[in-house]
Motif scaffolding. Structure first.
Motif, PDB file in Angstrom:
ATOM      1  N   PHE A   1       0.837  -1.206   0.000  1.00  0.00           N
ATOM      2  CA  PHE A   1       0.000   0.000   0.000  1.00  0.00           C
ATOM      3  C   PHE A   1       0.871   1.254   0.000  1.00  0.00           C
ATOM      4  O   PHE A   1       0.610   2.207  -0.728  1.00  0.00           O
ATOM      5  N   PHE A   2       1.902   1.254   0.834  1.00  0.00           N
ATOM      6  CA  PHE A   2       2.743   2.440   0.951  1.00  0.00           C
ATOM      7  C   PHE A   2       3.506   2.717  -0.345  1.00  0.00           C
ATOM      8  O   PHE A   2       3.786   3.871  -0.664  1.00  0.00           O
ATOM      9  N   ARG A   3       3.833   1.674  -1.099  1.00  0.00           N
ATOM     10  CA  ARG A   3       4.504   1.901  -2.381  1.00  0.00           C
ATOM     11  C   ARG A   3       3.630   2.693  -3.346  1.00  0.00           C
ATOM     12  O   ARG A   3       4.131   3.349  -4.257  1.00  0.00           O
ATOM     13  N   GLN A   4       2.320   2.606  -3.153  1.00  0.00           N
ATOM     14  CA  GLN A   4       1.389   3.363  -3.999  1.00  0.00           C
ATOM     15  C   GLN A   4       1.052   4.722  -3.405  1.00  0.00           C
ATOM     16  O   GLN A   4       0.273   5.486  -3.991  1.00  0.00           O
ATOM     17  N   GLY A   5       1.616   5.036  -2.248  1.00  0.00           N
ATOM     18  CA  GLY A   5       1.255   6.281  -1.575  1.00  0.00           C
ATOM     19  C   GLY A   5      -0.041   6.175  -0.805  1.00  0.00           C
ATOM     20  O   GLY A   5      -0.641   7.203  -0.460  1.00  0.00           O
ATOM     21  N   TRP A   6      -0.480   4.942  -0.540  1.00  0.00           N
ATOM     22  CA  TRP A   6      -1.740   4.720   0.168  1.00  0.00           C
ATOM     23  C   TRP A   6      -1.440   4.363   1.625  1.00  0.00           C
ATOM     24  O   TRP A   6      -0.930   3.278   1.924  1.00  0.00           O
ATOM     25  N   ASN A   7      -1.779   5.249   2.523  1.00  0.00           N
ATOM     26  CA  ASN A   7      -1.436   5.091   3.935  1.00  0.00           C
ATOM     27  C   ASN A   7      -2.512   4.298   4.672  1.00  0.00           C
ATOM     28  O   ASN A   7      -3.616   4.799   4.903  1.00  0.00           O
ATOM     29  N   VAL A   8      -2.198   3.067   5.055  1.00  0.00           N
ATOM     30  CA  VAL A   8      -3.179   2.219   5.738  1.00  0.00           C
ATOM     31  C   VAL A   8      -3.084   2.298   7.259  1.00  0.00           C
ATOM     32  O   VAL A   8      -3.873   1.651   7.951  1.00  0.00           O
ATOM     33  N   LEU A   9      -2.148   3.077   7.788  1.00  0.00           N
ATOM     34  CA  LEU A   9      -2.004   3.147   9.246  1.00  0.00           C
ATOM     35  C   LEU A   9      -3.293   3.597   9.940  1.00  0.00           C
ATOM     36  O   LEU A   9      -3.677   3.016  10.970  1.00  0.00           O
ATOM     37  N   PRO A  10      -4.013   4.615   9.418  1.00  0.00           N
ATOM     38  CA  PRO A  10      -5.279   4.986  10.080  1.00  0.00           C
ATOM     39  C   PRO A  10      -6.294   3.844  10.096  1.00  0.00           C
ATOM     40  O   PRO A  10      -7.072   3.713  11.050  1.00  0.00           O
ATOM     41  N   TYR A  11      -6.301   3.020   9.045  1.00  0.00           N
ATOM     42  CA  TYR A  11      -7.265   1.920   8.990  1.00  0.00           C
ATOM     43  C   TYR A  11      -6.891   0.799   9.957  1.00  0.00           C
ATOM     44  O   TYR A  11      -7.767   0.103  10.472  1.00  0.00           O
ATOM     45  N   LEU A  12      -5.587   0.653  10.211  1.00  0.00           N
ATOM     46  CA  LEU A  12      -5.165  -0.295  11.242  1.00  0.00           C
ATOM     47  C   LEU A  12      -5.622   0.185  12.611  1.00  0.00           C
ATOM     48  O   LEU A  12      -6.117  -0.601  13.422  1.00  0.00           O
TER      49      LEU A  12
END
Length: 332
Positions: free
Chosen positions: A126-137
């Motif tokens: 996800f981060f490689r695409q610039g998509w930050n999943v930390l808030p969803y975690l």
């Protein structure tokens, strides 16, 4: 167009049930407030204090992935087990990652069954695409069923070799990971999946992706793959209305699938072709099979753009600009 018009005309001739949303073929059952229902069961189930549910609200969904949605204009069935069948180089992993991201963007939960990568690598996609999943975690909307780590010969050594960023991801995602100690035990995998669904209260919402059936097939007999797909299709897709999208490589040059085709509700083929543009190998997506909804039978050309996901394009006029833009975005 004629088919569409005739369908609309037929649907317009009948009234709709206030509870299930389907047409009322006979004399309706009426509530005290005058609402009409197709059956006594719907009348009794309806709560006058609640709003009327949107027709097919939980039965179909748009994935948010442009080339896939362009071929299924009315949405994918939410009770479907879909197979992404594609050879290496077709951006299959990127497609799975985007499917999860789009679900999270819609405010829905998601479960990733990971055979190919450890949880830290799943998050890194996800981060490689610039998509930050930390808030969803942190919001407790993502689960990773880890079917990779316990296949390593030395799990402790793997942990000690993690760099600082991966150690951070491991800590941040620790509560989201469900370990499977016996990833070759299809019953253990199915139980872990059900645990993830229960944790996130996933019924009539969300998405499950499985990467990939190739790895499961390498661990167990082919019949067990068939049984696994059949069981989770029943307990997840049909019982909960939560779709599952699994990836696999065609088992042979004729496109034979892992397991067997009848067990899947839909098959999406990803392929490479050099017949569209001279001296160029382009990617195409097409639907081989999809039960329960109409779809466009054509192949569509697509490419992956960092930060944007998969994009459709016309290979006869747009191929040059698509690849030039991709090169520019990687050099910025």
């Amino acid at each position: 167009m004629a088919y569409q018009q005739s369908t609309e005309q037929r649907s317009g001739q009948r009234r709709r049930c206030a509870y299930c949303g389907y047409s009322i073929p006979e004399e309706p059952h009426r509530s005290e407030a005058g609402r009409e229902f197709c059956s006594r069961s719907c009348l009794e189930a309806f709560d006058e204090e609640e709003s009327i549910p949107a027709e097919d609200a939980y039965e179909r969904f748009e994935t948010g992935v442009e080339p896939l949605d362009s071929l299924v204009p009315t949405g994918l069935p939410a009770d479907a087990f879909l197979l992404l069948s594609g050879e290496e180089g077709t951006r299959r992993s990127e497609l799975l990652t985007e499917l999860v991201w789009r679900a999270l963007e819609r405010g829905e939960p998601a479960v990733v069954v990971a055979y190919v990568d450890p949880p830290t690598a799943v998050l890194e996609r996800f981060f490689r695409q610039g998509w930050n999943v930390l808030p969803y975690l942190e919001d407790d909307r993502l689960r990773i069923v880890d079917c990779f780590t316990h296949r390593l010969e030395d799990r402790d050594e793997f942990v000690t070799t993690l760099n600082e960023w991966n150690r951070f991801l491991a800590d941040a995602g620790d509560d989201a990971v469900i370990d499977v100690e016996r990833p070759g035990d299809v019953r253990a995998v199915a139980n872990a999946l059900q645990r993830g669904l229960d944790d996130l209260e996933m019924t009539e919402t969300g998405l499950v992706v499985l990467d990939s059936l190739d790895e499961l097939d390498a661990l167990v007999q082919d019949q067990l793959v068939h049984n696994f797909v059949k069981d989770v299709r029943a307990s997840v897709c049909k019982a909960r209305y939560v779709p599952i999208i699994a990836a696999a490589t065609p088992a042979d040059d004729d496109g034979r699938l892992v397991g067997d085709e009848p067990v899947y509700d839909g098959v999406v083929d990803l392929r490479l072709t050099d017949r569209l543009v001279p001296e160029s190998r382009l990617k195409q997506l097409g639907i081989r099979k999809l039960v329960g909804t109409a779809y466009d039978p054509q192949w569509t050309a697509y490419e992956h753009a960092p930060g944007r996901g998969l994009l459709s394009f016309d290979p006869t006029t747009e191929a040059g600009s698509v690849y030039e833009q991709n090169v520019e975005s990687r050099t910025l």
